[in-house]
Write a protein that holds these residues in place. Structure first.
Motif, mmCIF file in Angstrom:
data_model
loop_
_atom_site.group_PDB
_atom_site.id
_atom_site.type_symbol
_atom_site.label_atom_id
_atom_site.label_comp_id
_atom_site.label_asym_id
_atom_site.label_seq_id
_atom_site.Cartn_x
_atom_site.Cartn_y
_atom_site.Cartn_z
ATOM 1 N N PRO A 166 0.826 -1.217 0.000
ATOM 2 C CA PRO A 166 0.000 0.000 0.000
ATOM 3 C C PRO A 166 0.855 1.259 0.000
ATOM 4 C CG PRO A 166 0.073 -0.978 2.192
ATOM 5 C CD PRO A 166 0.762 -1.940 1.286
ATOM 6 N N ARG A 167 0.385 2.259 -0.736
ATOM 7 C CA ARG A 167 1.098 3.531 -0.820
ATOM 8 C C ARG A 167 0.096 4.678 -0.782
ATOM 9 N NH1 ARG A 167 5.448 2.485 -5.750
ATOM 10 N NH2 ARG A 167 6.508 0.669 -4.834
ATOM 11 N N ASP A 168 0.005 5.337 0.348
ATOM 12 C CA ASP A 168 -0.858 6.515 0.483
ATOM 13 C C ASP A 168 -2.281 6.258 0.003
ATOM 14 O OD1 ASP A 168 1.316 8.004 1.448
ATOM 15 O OD2 ASP A 168 1.970 8.480 -0.582
ATOM 16 N N GLY A 169 -2.865 5.161 0.463
ATOM 17 C CA GLY A 169 -4.244 4.847 0.130
ATOM 18 C C GLY A 169 -4.412 4.021 -1.118
ATOM 19 N N ARG A 170 -3.366 3.937 -1.924
ATOM 20 C CA ARG A 170 -3.412 3.110 -3.130
ATOM 21 C C ARG A 170 -2.543 1.877 -2.925
ATOM 22 N NH1 ARG A 170 -4.002 8.366 -4.403
ATOM 23 N NH2 ARG A 170 -5.587 8.918 -5.970
ATOM 24 N N VAL A 171 -2.621 0.944 -3.851
ATOM 25 C CA VAL A 171 -1.870 -0.303 -3.723
ATOM 26 C C VAL A 171 -0.980 -0.466 -4.946
ATOM 27 C CG1 VAL A 171 -2.022 -2.801 -3.444
ATOM 28 C CG2 VAL A 171 -3.742 -1.328 -2.384
ATOM 29 N N ALA A 172 0.326 -0.606 -4.698
ATOM 30 C CA ALA A 172 1.282 -0.695 -5.802
ATOM 31 C C ALA A 172 1.245 -2.046 -6.485
ATOM 32 C CB ALA A 172 2.696 -0.402 -5.290
ATOM 33 N N GLY A 173 0.959 -3.088 -5.716
ATOM 34 C CA GLY A 173 0.953 -4.429 -6.277
ATOM 35 C C GLY A 173 -0.434 -5.044 -6.273
ATOM 36 N N PRO A 181 -13.198 -6.445 -13.485
ATOM 37 C CA PRO A 181 -13.004 -5.062 -13.925
ATOM 38 C C PRO A 181 -11.981 -4.364 -13.045
ATOM 39 C CG PRO A 181 -15.342 -5.613 -13.800
ATOM 40 C CD PRO A 181 -14.600 -6.740 -13.156
ATOM 41 N N LEU A 182 -11.338 -3.351 -13.565
ATOM 42 C CA LEU A 182 -10.225 -2.698 -12.880
ATOM 43 C C LEU A 182 -10.605 -2.175 -11.500
ATOM 44 C CD1 LEU A 182 -7.266 -1.881 -13.159
ATOM 45 C CD2 LEU A 182 -8.029 0.270 -14.196
ATOM 46 N N ASP A 183 -11.746 -1.507 -11.372
ATOM 47 C CA ASP A 183 -12.122 -0.921 -10.079
ATOM 48 C C ASP A 183 -12.369 -1.978 -9.017
ATOM 49 O OD1 ASP A 183 -11.859 1.570 -11.135
ATOM 50 O OD2 ASP A 183 -14.000 2.054 -11.163
ATOM 51 N N LEU A 184 -12.783 -3.194 -9.430
ATOM 52 C CA LEU A 184 -13.059 -4.253 -8.461
ATOM 53 C C LEU A 184 -11.787 -4.916 -7.948
ATOM 54 C CD1 LEU A 184 -16.182 -6.090 -9.941
ATOM 55 C CD2 LEU A 184 -16.060 -4.057 -8.476
ATOM 56 N N ARG A 185 -10.667 -4.597 -8.560
ATOM 57 C CA ARG A 185 -9.403 -5.215 -8.145
ATOM 58 C C ARG A 185 -8.792 -4.531 -6.935
ATOM 59 N NH1 ARG A 185 -6.474 -6.708 -13.950
ATOM 60 N NH2 ARG A 185 -8.374 -7.541 -14.948
ATOM 61 N N GLY A 186 -9.154 -3.272 -6.700
ATOM 62 C CA GLY A 186 -8.617 -2.541 -5.566
ATOM 63 C C GLY A 186 -8.206 -1.140 -5.976
ATOM 64 N N PRO A 187 -7.753 -0.327 -5.008
ATOM 65 C CA PRO A 187 -7.342 1.053 -5.302
ATOM 66 C C PRO A 187 -5.970 1.082 -5.972
ATOM 67 C CG PRO A 187 -7.005 0.585 -2.981
ATOM 68 C CD PRO A 187 -7.656 -0.633 -3.562
ATOM 69 N N LEU A 189 -2.682 1.976 -8.408
ATOM 70 C CA LEU A 189 -1.922 3.197 -8.636
ATOM 71 C C LEU A 189 -2.493 3.937 -9.836
ATOM 72 C CD1 LEU A 189 1.828 2.144 -8.135
ATOM 73 C CD2 LEU A 189 0.310 3.315 -6.529
ATOM 74 N N GLY A 190 -2.634 5.231 -9.687
ATOM 75 C CA GLY A 190 -3.172 6.034 -10.768
ATOM 76 C C GLY A 190 -4.665 6.236 -10.699
ATOM 77 N N CYS A 191 -5.354 5.538 -9.789
ATOM 78 C CA CYS A 191 -6.804 5.731 -9.690
ATOM 79 C C CYS A 191 -7.110 7.062 -9.021
ATOM 80 C CB CYS A 191 -7.444 4.576 -8.918
ATOM 81 S SG CYS A 191 -7.134 4.590 -7.127
ATOM 82 N N ASP A 192 -8.344 7.528 -9.160
ATOM 83 C CA ASP A 192 -8.724 8.809 -8.592
ATOM 84 C C ASP A 192 -9.009 8.692 -7.098
ATOM 85 O OD1 ASP A 192 -11.520 7.968 -8.285
ATOM 86 O OD2 ASP A 192 -11.597 8.110 -10.470
ATOM 87 N N ASP A 193 -9.159 9.840 -6.450
ATOM 88 C CA ASP A 193 -9.359 9.874 -4.998
ATOM 89 C C ASP A 193 -10.685 9.242 -4.581
ATOM 90 O OD1 ASP A 193 -6.940 11.126 -4.708
ATOM 91 O OD2 ASP A 193 -7.776 13.154 -4.614
ATOM 92 N N GLU A 194 -11.686 9.299 -5.461
ATOM 93 C CA GLU A 194 -12.973 8.706 -5.112
ATOM 94 C C GLU A 194 -12.829 7.212 -4.865
ATOM 95 O OE1 GLU A 194 -17.509 8.205 -6.933
ATOM 96 O OE2 GLU A 194 -15.790 8.333 -8.285
#
Length: 457
Positions: A166-173, A181-187, A189-194
């Protein structure tokens, strides 16, 4: 007790149909003569369609070249045979690893066949593959992809996403099933704050949870519903309290059951723990590999690794028609008095600072190493010797800048530098030691002459 019923054909058929293993009777000609309902479910074909067909049609012989030989061997014996793994091919082409146990009963005139017991082995085989991959230090993505396949096997039976780093609310791996679908995989890197805000409360608990898709925010609920997914099983690694090691296992199920039996809970926990172990193992291996090749004080390449990478640069330069390869060798002047007067901790501080400056000044594609106590070397491809001399002077200037110590004291050191250059045409017979030794000798010439940079002849 109704013994007539219990000895009836219909009763025995129902018992066999309820068995967790597929049961089949194979004739001497390898054709299927009888099968229970579990076999129908496993292979995806009807009884009518299977009877009379060769069992070899449903075995992937490329996966196990010994499959045919093992079947023939079983036919030549009698009684219970040792289990063996096959990869079965269902009617729709799906391939499943199965464990097959044969009981040869041709001498029994009633059975007159080989009774075969088949149970799925995908999950256990894949778990073995995961352990083998971990032991062999396979790339982390490959090993986690095997775990994704484990989640899709019999116990969990769902498309999964495995999250780590995890990196600042997002996940690098993130390693996930392709169907998700991409959004169902997790937060990611590069996703929006929502999306980060949506996933944050889901990933926060330190114990496993089951979520009803209808209760999720629309951004997750809509794509989940479109893909027929109704529940989210989310388990953190057992070491999730350590934020630097956080990892999660997610499984999106198509059933609506919010109560998970103990077996599946244990499997989800096991998946999450394995993710943590794989990530930790990769991190430890990377640290060991880095430590073996780098100087612990400055983080630069150590002497052995510097020479190895310098040889790689020389080899690359030998294939070019222009330019060449060179080395800049630097030795600190005035460093020993700092060690003597202020102690080795102050000296270490100076070396670490100088190492960082030299590394920042190194051009892209070059290699920088600490090759002695207060000696540094850089190797790179260059257009000509003038380019290397200009680089050496910039590096000497950086060394000469003041170095603040922890107690507020400021010290300065200087550097003498030597440069060696060889054109690409001469690189075929050049070694890193010859290139570096030439620059080393030029550095000593610089010291004797009182200049900052000298060029090897």
């Amino acid at each position: 007790m109704n013994t007539d019923r219990e000895h009836g054909v219909d009763y025995l058929q129902r018992v066999l149909d309820a068995a967790p293993a597929a049961v089949m009777v194979i004739g001497a000609d390898l054709t299927i003569r009888w099968m229970n309902s579990t076999a129908v479910d496993l292979f995806g074909f009807s009884v009518e369609h299977a009877l009379g067909r060769s069992i070899l049609e449903f075995i992937d012989q490329d996966w196990n070249p010994l499959a045919f030989d093992s079947v023939i061997s079983a036919l030549s014996g009698a009684g219970l045979r040792q289990p063996m793994l096959f990869r079965a091919v269902s009617e729709d082409g799906t391939k499943t690893v199965v464990e097959v146990t044969a009981n040869v009963q041709f001498e029994d005139e009633v059975v007159d066949g080989m009774v075969v017991y088949v149970r799925t082995w995908d999950e256990r085989w894949l778990l073995d593959e995961v352990l083998h991959a971990m032991a062999a230090n396979e790339p982390i993505e490959h090993t986690l992809q095997l775990l994704v396949q484990v989640a899709g096997a019999e116990t969990i039976g769902a498309p999964a996403s495995l999250l780590y780093e995890p990196r600042d609310g997002r996940v690098a791996g993130i390693v996930a099933a392709d169907v998700l679908p991409l959004d169902l995989r997790g937060p990611h890197l590069g996703c929006d704050d929502e999306l980060v805000e949506i996933w944050a409360p889901l990933l926060a608990p330190t114990v496993g949870h089951v979520h009803d898709v209808v209760d999720l925010p629309p951004r997750l609920r809509v794509p989940a519903a479109e893909n027929g997914l109704k529940t989210l099983w989310l388990w953190p690694t057992a070491r999730n309290d350590d934020r630097s090691r956080s990892a999660w296992a997610l499984a999106w199920r198509s059933d609506e059951h919010l109560d998970i039996d103990e077996t599946r809970r244990m499997m989800m926990a096991r998946l999450a723990t394995l993710v943590g172990m794989i990530v930790d193992g990769a991190r430890i291996d990377a640290a060991r590999t880095h430590a073996a090749a780098h100087d612990s004080l400055t983080g630069l390449l150590n002497r052995g690794e510097f020479h190895a990478r310098c040889d790689t640069i020389i080899q690359a330069a030998s294939s070019r028609s222009s330019g060449g390869v060179g080395c800049v060798y630097l030795d600190l002047d005035g460093f020993k008095p700092i060690n003597d007067a202020l102690g080795h901790s102050a000296g270490d501080r100076v070396l670490a600072e100088i190492g960082g400056r030299l590394n920042a000044a190194a051009p892209a594609g070059s290699v920088m190493g600490r090759v002695g106590g207060d000696e540094f070397a850089l190797a790179c491809e260059a257009a000509d010797v003038g380019e290397l001399v200009a680089l050496a002077r910039r590096m000497v200037d950086r060394v000469g800048e003041s170095v603040p110590l922890r107690d507020g004291e400021i010290v300065r050191v200087s550097a003498s530098a030597g440069v060696s250059f060889r054109p690409s045409s001469a690189a075929t017979t050049l070694t890193s030691h010859r290139l570096v030794d030439a620059a080393d000798r030029a550095m000593y010439a610089s010291k004797r002459s009182g200049g900052s940079v000298s060029v090897a002849g």
